[in-house]
Design an enzyme around this catalytic site. Structure first.
Site, mmCIF file in Angstrom:
data_model
loop_
_atom_site.group_PDB
_atom_site.id
_atom_site.type_symbol
_atom_site.label_atom_id
_atom_site.label_comp_id
_atom_site.label_asym_id
_atom_site.label_seq_id
_atom_site.Cartn_x
_atom_site.Cartn_y
_atom_site.Cartn_z
ATOM 1 C CG ASP A 66 43.978 48.626 28.906
ATOM 2 O OD1 ASP A 66 42.953 48.131 29.429
ATOM 3 O OD2 ASP A 66 43.934 49.631 28.185
ATOM 4 C CE1 TYR A 68 39.819 47.667 36.777
ATOM 5 C CE2 TYR A 68 41.556 47.293 38.391
ATOM 6 C CZ TYR A 68 40.383 46.883 37.774
ATOM 7 O OH TYR A 68 39.788 45.704 38.152
ATOM 8 C CG PHE A 79 40.884 41.427 36.442
ATOM 9 C CD1 PHE A 79 39.763 41.961 35.808
ATOM 10 C CD2 PHE A 79 41.630 40.467 35.769
ATOM 11 C CE1 PHE A 79 39.413 41.556 34.529
ATOM 12 C CE2 PHE A 79 41.275 40.050 34.489
ATOM 13 C CZ PHE A 79 40.173 40.598 33.870
ATOM 14 C CG HIS A 188 36.022 41.168 30.351
ATOM 15 N ND1 HIS A 188 35.669 42.031 31.371
ATOM 16 C CD2 HIS A 188 37.362 41.312 30.177
ATOM 17 C CE1 HIS A 188 36.748 42.672 31.781
ATOM 18 N NE2 HIS A 188 37.785 42.257 31.087
#
Length: 221
Positions: A66, A68, A79, A188
């Protein structure tokens, strides 16, 4: 909240905007407004991933969870952050792996629009989040919407590269036809997990090797 996408995505997203689940999403946002919740990214940026990487041009999909959740960070690309915003830790690690893999010096900007313009779809599972509340929209109809996008890409295109980083992204592999596309999975890039397999995964060079093998334009990372 449905909007016209100024490229060929409009043909594919149009039917999704007509679904009852999407209307439920719109109703959810109207309710959030009455509660004076701050939703990120700003409404004009929520479909930026599609606006910058048309359906036809998309060659690579990088799936995030999702946006920031701090003001000024999210701008519609997984990202990525706008220019002049401090680079978040996960993206710092993405840049570190890029340097390890291809020797590319980390960019001073965290804005990944330059990737998107080359056909990298920077897609989050949920396209919005409540301010200061990570994961707050992870159980909304966004999930059906973005999973439908992944299915469309898998079914209608050939020789895409899907970069699945982290356990959440790994779950989306079942939506992708491995006979038609390359699926690359790793931990991740978060500081909590990057050392568990993200560093050293060489996904950037593997992506370009696959694109080259299929006579497709490589990404200038």
């Amino acid at each position: 909240m449905g909007r016209i996408i100024n490229n060929d995505w409009s043909e594919y997203l149009g039917p999704l905007f007509q679904r009852d689940s999407y209307q439920q999403l719109c109703d959810f946002f109207e309710y959030q407004k009455t509660q004076r919740k701050i939703i990120l990214p700003p409404e004009n940026d929520r479909f930026k991933a599609f606006e910058l990487s048309s359906f036809e041009n998309t060659q690579v999909v990088i799936l995030g969870q999702d946006p920031y959740h701090n003001i000024g960070q999210a701008h519609g690309l997984s990202f990525s952050v706008p220019d002049n915003i401090k680079i978040p830790p996960s993206l710092v690690n993405i840049y570190k792996e890029l340097e390890l893999d291809l020797g590319i010096t980390p960019n001073i900007s965290g804005n990944l629009e330059r990737w998107a313009s080359q056909g990298v779809l920077l897609l989050n599972s949920a396209l919005t989040v409540e301010k200061n509340s990570p994961g707050s929209h992870s159980k909304t109809p966004w999930i059906e919407f973005t999973e439908s996008v992944i299915l469309l890409l898998s079914e209608r295109k050939q020789n895409l590269v899907f970069l699945l980083w982290g356990a959440h992204a790994h779950q989306k592999a079942e939506l992708i036809d491995p006979a038609k596309h390359l699926i690359l999975s790793a931990s991740h890039p978060s500081p909590f997990s990057a050392h568990k397999g993200f560093f050293g995964c060489k996904h950037f060079s593997k992506t370009n090797e696959y694109l080259k093998m299929h006579n497709l334009k490589q990404i200038n990372w």
